[in-house]
Design an enzyme around this catalytic site. Structure first.
Site, short mmCIF file in Angstrom:
data_model
loop_
_atom_site.label_atom_id
_atom_site.label_comp_id
_atom_site.label_asym_id
_atom_site.label_seq_id
_atom_site.Cartn_x
_atom_site.Cartn_y
_atom_site.Cartn_z
N CYS A 149 0.82 -1.20 0.00
CA CYS A 149 0.00 0.00 0.00
C CYS A 149 0.85 1.25 0.00
O CYS A 149 2.02 1.22 0.34
CB CYS A 149 -0.87 0.04 1.25
SG CYS A 149 -1.83 -1.45 1.42
N LYS A 163 7.62 -8.29 -20.14
CA LYS A 163 7.07 -6.94 -20.33
C LYS A 163 5.74 -7.02 -21.07
O LYS A 163 4.78 -6.32 -20.75
CB LYS A 163 8.04 -6.06 -21.14
CG LYS A 163 9.21 -5.53 -20.35
CD LYS A 163 8.82 -4.35 -19.50
CE LYS A 163 9.48 -4.26 -18.17
NZ LYS A 163 9.46 -5.32 -17.20
N LYS A 196 3.87 -2.43 -7.77
CA LYS A 196 5.28 -2.14 -7.99
C LYS A 196 6.16 -2.90 -7.01
O LYS A 196 7.23 -3.37 -7.36
CB LYS A 196 5.50 -0.63 -7.82
CG LYS A 196 6.92 -0.18 -8.03
CD LYS A 196 7.20 0.03 -9.48
CE LYS A 196 8.63 0.38 -9.78
NZ LYS A 196 9.03 -0.13 -11.10
N TRP A 228 -3.56 -2.24 -2.19
CA TRP A 228 -3.52 -3.35 -3.14
C TRP A 228 -3.68 -4.62 -2.36
O TRP A 228 -2.83 -4.99 -1.56
CB TRP A 228 -2.19 -3.34 -3.91
CG TRP A 228 -2.08 -4.42 -4.93
CD1 TRP A 228 -2.64 -4.45 -6.16
CD2 TRP A 228 -1.32 -5.63 -4.82
NE1 TRP A 228 -2.30 -5.59 -6.82
CE2 TRP A 228 -1.50 -6.34 -6.02
CE3 TRP A 228 -0.53 -6.19 -3.83
CZ2 TRP A 228 -0.89 -7.57 -6.26
CZ3 TRP A 228 0.07 -7.43 -4.06
CH2 TRP A 228 -0.11 -8.10 -5.27
N GLU A 257 12.89 -11.20 -20.57
CA GLU A 257 12.41 -9.90 -20.11
C GLU A 257 11.44 -9.30 -21.13
O GLU A 257 10.42 -8.70 -20.75
CB GLU A 257 13.62 -8.97 -19.86
CG GLU A 257 13.29 -7.55 -19.47
CD GLU A 257 12.49 -7.39 -18.17
OE1 GLU A 257 12.28 -8.37 -17.45
OE2 GLU A 257 12.06 -6.25 -17.91
N ASN A 302 -0.03 -0.92 6.01
CA ASN A 302 0.59 -1.66 4.90
C ASN A 302 1.21 -2.90 5.50
O ASN A 302 1.94 -2.80 6.48
CB ASN A 302 1.67 -0.79 4.24
CG ASN A 302 2.47 -1.54 3.20
OD1 ASN A 302 2.02 -2.55 2.65
ND2 ASN A 302 3.66 -1.05 2.90
N GLY A 303 0.93 -4.06 4.91
CA GLY A 303 1.53 -5.30 5.42
C GLY A 303 0.46 -6.30 5.79
O GLY A 303 -0.68 -6.20 5.32
N HIS A 338 13.46 -28.33 -29.48
CA HIS A 338 13.07 -29.33 -28.49
C HIS A 338 11.64 -29.14 -28.00
O HIS A 338 11.27 -29.63 -26.94
CB HIS A 338 14.04 -29.28 -27.29
CG HIS A 338 15.46 -29.54 -27.68
ND1 HIS A 338 15.88 -30.73 -28.21
CD2 HIS A 338 16.56 -28.74 -27.65
CE1 HIS A 338 17.18 -30.66 -28.48
NE2 HIS A 338 17.62 -29.45 -28.15
N ARG A 391 1.93 1.97 -5.87
CA ARG A 391 2.05 0.91 -4.86
C ARG A 391 0.76 0.11 -4.71
O ARG A 391 0.74 -0.91 -4.04
CB ARG A 391 2.41 1.52 -3.50
CG ARG A 391 3.70 2.28 -3.50
CD ARG A 391 3.98 2.81 -2.14
NE ARG A 391 4.33 1.75 -1.22
CZ ARG A 391 5.56 1.27 -1.06
NH1 ARG A 391 6.55 1.77 -1.75
NH2 ARG A 391 5.80 0.31 -0.21
N GLU A 432 3.00 -8.46 -18.81
CA GLU A 432 2.61 -7.51 -17.76
C GLU A 432 1.75 -6.38 -18.31
O GLU A 432 0.78 -5.97 -17.69
CB GLU A 432 3.86 -6.81 -17.18
CG GLU A 432 4.72 -7.63 -16.30
CD GLU A 432 5.92 -6.83 -15.80
OE1 GLU A 432 6.11 -6.79 -14.58
OE2 GLU A 432 6.66 -6.25 -16.61
C1 G6P Z 1 7.03 -6.85 -8.68
C2 G6P Z 1 7.05 -5.90 -9.86
C3 G6P Z 1 8.15 -6.32 -10.85
C4 G6P Z 1 9.47 -6.41 -10.14
C5 G6P Z 1 9.42 -7.38 -8.97
C6 G6P Z 1 10.67 -7.32 -8.11
O1 G6P Z 1 6.52 -8.08 -9.06
O2 G6P Z 1 5.80 -5.88 -10.52
O3 G6P Z 1 8.23 -5.35 -11.88
O4 G6P Z 1 10.46 -6.82 -11.05
O5 G6P Z 1 8.33 -7.04 -8.11
O6 G6P Z 1 10.74 -6.07 -7.52
P1 G6P Z 1 12.02 -5.49 -6.82
O7 G6P Z 1 11.59 -4.21 -6.19
O8 G6P Z 1 12.44 -6.52 -5.80
O9 G6P Z 1 13.07 -5.33 -7.87
#
Ligand code: G6P
Length: 626
Positions: free
Chosen positions: A8, A499, A621, A84, A495, A110-111, A518, A33, A502
């Site tokens: 949060c 992306k 995030k 969230w 990656e 938060n938590g 394979h 967040r 996501e």
């Molecule tokens: C979340 C985000 C990702 C990120 C991952 C690790 O899942 O959506 O974009 O790569 O956390 O986050 P960090 O802050 O540990 O790099």
């Protein structure tokens, strides 16, 4: 089902401005967040608290507030929250702040309060009626009870300390009480909280972005600490009420860094900021001919004794970690294993005093990575953190830290911090090589020079943005996209696929191109877009020729080939339906340029499909629970 509060954004303010404006501005900056629901609480001027909450994005709350009697929200102290959640519906009723039965205490959180079921049962037995399904609400009732009678009666800070001692799990709690106006008390354990120190006004927030507009003077809180702010200042204690000395710091980026700067989305701005992010990551880390970390609580001898490296991380940071393996093994001749942080501790990895665990985390607060770090430390391994957030929990609990200094990243999907992490990984590789003597200092200097040339190479790569955006619009209706890479191109392919998943909610997979035959080749069908990250023809001739064969194989089966290749790679041109040219750079550094078009591609496909690229659905995030 109970509703647990996960990741949060939290803001608290006591000062001389209208708290509602300050809090809403702060929440807006923290919306990355979480954006399931939002709420605010402040004194109502009649001895009680005015609270408003709304499910959904912050704009829903703003809409609700706009339709109200403005006089309820004129206080100069207050707090707010964006949430969230993963369990339970993000309804108005479950949105924060939560209150006690008398409506005197308001709490944002938060938590996760792990023992909340027991606390809730205890409260219900004593006759308290719960108004929500949340773990947070228990804290509001407990504070109210501690304030009403017993040794902490009439003392908000002492009441919060007493309640914090009873809570298990991870939490940042902000508490206000109508009977102690213009004061906010916060408690923190394993969840982020910073204090912003102003002139006649003070702030509390999950992240400095919330108050950077007003002050750059901040204070970081330690584990199990309580802070009380009022207009005049702040006071920090432990959970037993004993005063502790908190560590002040100055935020080294400004508001413009946290604003969109003319872009539709933060993510697009952050993609463009990548050259600068790399410059900032490199700055100050090469001094007097050697690599320097930001914090080092281990000796040179400890570094020399390392005989095994584990890299642990999640999501995009994990992909950067895969690249660390190529560099560290090559430069230092130490075996490196790269592991998803969420898997690490559960399989009993072999760790000891001479093991180095490199924990990579943009936020420095990802619970999976934090727990991996804690596990490593219990096994007496050394931990080196690569982090973008000053003073976050993971760096605090590590023996050495290298900060990426990429500035705030607001878009949920990591972009500039990914490139910064790759760079930081390589700096760590060079630091190890230097300590262990596997590279002479002139070799370290040469590698650093190559890294130092990368911001310019990334700048040049950004000239492909228009071409890639056009392509993105053309591919927006595809059902799926595959990504292929070899060697360091393989993590880039992973990656690129992540992306796209996501942001565009599209099926996407990254493969090591050699694996194609394979299994994955069965997926190829007419006009399926396949993005290929081409190794350098000069630097990696053998891999280049193998990749050419792979492209032929997929093209023969009808794939639409999108090829990312070094400029001047004429051999691949005939097999590329779309050719995106990137500058020629050293092999290990190619991911710093080849990733850029993949980021733009994912963002543009998402935009063409009508999605908000800064706030993809279901994601947050930073994820502060396992
Ligand atoms: C979340 C985000 C990702 C990120 C991952 C690790 O899942 O959506 O974009 O790569 O956390 O986050 P960090 O802050 O540990 O790099």
């Amino acid at each position: 089902m109970a509703t647990l509060t996960r990741v949060c954004g939290i803001v608290g303010y006591v000062g001389h401005r209208q708290a509602l404006d300050v809090v809403l501005d702060g929440l807006r900056r923290l919306e990355y967040r979480g954006y399931d629901s939002a709420g605010v609480a402040m004194l109502d001027g009649a001895g009680g608290l005015a609270v408003e909450r709304a499910a959904g994005a912050l704009s829903n709350l703003e809409g609700k507030l706009a339709g109200q009697d403005g006089s309820r929200f004129t206080a100069t102290s207050g707090m707010g929250h964006t949430r969230w959640a993963t369990h339970g519906a993000p309804t108005d009723r479950n949105a924060h702040p939560h209150r006690d039965a008398a409506g005197k205490v308001a709490v944002v959180h938060n938590g996760i309060i792990e023992n909340f079921a027991a606390l809730r049962a205890e409260l219900e037995t004593s006759g308290v009626e719960m108004a929500s399904e949340t773990d947070t609400e228990t804290a509001a009732h407990l504070v109210a009870a501690a304030y009403a009678s017993g040794p902490t009666a009439g003392e908000l800070t002492a009441s919060v300390c007493a309640v914090a001692r009873r809570l298990e799990g991870a939490f940042t709690l902000l508490v206000t009480h109508a009977d102690e106006p213009d004061k906010i008390v916060a408690a923190r354990r394993s969840s982020p909280l910073v204090v912003g120190v102003g002139d006649g006004e003070n702030f509390l927030a999950s992240d400095v972005a919330a108050f950077i507009e007003h002050t750059r003077d901040a204070v970081e809180l330690g584990q199990d600490q309580v802070v009380t702010i009022d207009r005049g200042g702040y006071r920090v204690t432990d959970f037993d009420g004993a005063e502790v000395q908190a560590k002040p710091f100055t935020v080294d980026w400004d508001l413009s860094a946290a604003e969109k700067g003319g872009h539709d989305y933060f993510m697009l701005k952050e993609i463009e900021e990548q050259p600068e992010a790399l410059e900032n990551t490199l700055r100050g880390h090469f001094v007097n001919g050697g690599i320097v970390l930001d914090e080092q609580r281990m000796t040179e001898q400890d570094l020399r004794d390392i005989d095994k490296v584990f890299v642990v991380a999640c999501g995009t940071a994990y992909h950067s970690g895969l690249l660390a393996k190529y560099a560290i093994e090559h430069w230092c001749r130490i075996p490196v294993e790269v592991e998803l942080a969420s898997e690490f501790r559960y399989r009993d990895p072999v760790l000891g005093r001479d093991t180095l665990v490199v924990a990579i985390s943009q936020s420095g607060e990802t619970a999976d990575t934090l727990e991996a770090v804690r596990h490593a430390r219990t096994q007496r391994a050394r931990v080196l953190a690569i982090c973008n957030t000053n003073g976050a929990q993971i760096p605090r609990e590590s023996d050495a830290v290298l900060y990426t200094h990429a500035g705030p990243e607001i878009g949920v999907a990591a972009t500039k911090t990914f490139l910064a992490q790759i760079t930081a990984n390589y700096l760590v590789g060079l630091a190890l090589a230097q300590a262990r003597g596997t590279k002479y200092s002139d070799e370290v200097a040469r590698e650093f020079e190559e890294l130092a040339a990368m911001p310019q190479a990334v700048r040049q790569t950004l000239s492909t943005v228009d071409q890639v955006r056009t392509l993105g619009r053309e591919l927006a209706d595809s059902k799926a996209v595959l990504f292929l890479g070899r060697h360091v191109g393989y993590p880039v392919a992973l990656e690129g696929a992540l992306k796209l998943k996501e942001l565009a909610y599209m099926h996407a997979e990254g493969f090591a191109a050699g694996e194609l035959k394979h299994g994955p080749i069965a997926l190829i069908e007419d006009r399926l877009p396949v993005v290929v990250v081409m190794p350098s023809a000069k630097g990696r001739a053998l891999l280049h020729s193998k990749m050419l064969s792979n492209i032929r194989e997929i093209q023969a089966r009808g794939a639409r080939t999108v090829v990312i290749a070094e400029e001047g790679d004429e051999a691949v041109r005939p097999f590329a339906d779309e050719l995106i040219e990137i500058p020629a750079v050293a092999t290990l550094l190619q991911p710093l340029v080849s990733t850029v078009p993949l980021q733009v591609l994912a963002a543009e496909i998402a935009r063409a499909r009508g999605y908000d690229v800064d706030k993809p659905r279901n994601l947050a995030k930073s994820v502060t629970v396992e």
